[in-house]
Scaffold this motif. Structure first.
Motif: not given
Length: 204
Positions: A107, A111-112, A164
């Protein structure tokens, strides 16, 4: 002599600090905890600024800390036969379970790279090798190497067999993790079956 030994001691201290940061990151990853640089620094008993001196961002630290599972080797050990639909289903299950084992780290990586699209290419794209290996016996048997329809199938499956997609099933669809993995595999199988039915084998 003492003056000569100072640079060596300094280098050894830097290496120990770096190793402690990597070990802390790995411990948090394996625990399933949320991964943040501040939490890793606290676990390593260093300041967050020190952690950032050794690793410019969270992605580079996670890359150093997480030993990537050889998913192709896992598929090779469990795959039985050369049916592309079944092999793709197994590949989806392998990737899904791998993501769940280190969900916090995955995650954080996702997200990064969403926040910084320019770093997306630094993410390992292991799903492509896994998908291609799963399809390889069917591709070879039918002389489909280099076929555009096969390349399109790989791209379609890369959208399905992904962290994802797994997180969408968990976060937005409300499935529990194991149901999400099963859903991922079922969608991958349907996608493959539809493509296989329309792709014409090469002829001599």
């Amino acid at each position: 002599m003492d003056e000569q030994s100072r640079p060596r001691r300094r280098t050894n201290q830097l290496e120990r600090t770096r190793s402690a940061i990597v070990a802390a990151a790995r411990q948090l990853v394996d625990s399933g905890a949320e991964i943040r640089m501040s939490a890793i620094a606290a676990e390593a008993r260093v300041s967050e600024a020190t952690a950032y001196r050794h690793f410019p961002d969270l992605i580079s630290l996670l890359r150093a800390a997480v030993l990537v599972e050889d998913q192709v080797a896992v598929l090779r050990s469990v795959a039985d036969g050369d049916d592309p639909v079944e092999r793709i289903g197994q590949a989806a299950e392998i990737l899904g379970r791998s993501v769940l084992r280190r969900e916090g780290a995955v995650r954080a990586l996702v997200s990064s790279t969403i926040a910084k699209p320019e770093t997306a290419k630094e993410r390992p794209a292991h799903r492509f090798g896994l998908i291609e290996h799963a399809l390889a016996p069917w591709v070879e048997r039918n002389g489909l190497a280099g076929h555009e329809a096969v390349a399109q199938l790989v791209r379609d499956l890369a959208v399905v067999i992904s962290a994802e997609s797994l997180f969408t099933l968990i976060d937005l669809c409300g499935l529990d993790p194991q149901e999400a993995v099963a859903g991922l595999a079922a969608t991958a199988r349907r996608t493959t079956a539809a493509a296989v039915a329309t792709i014409t084998p090469a002829t001599d």
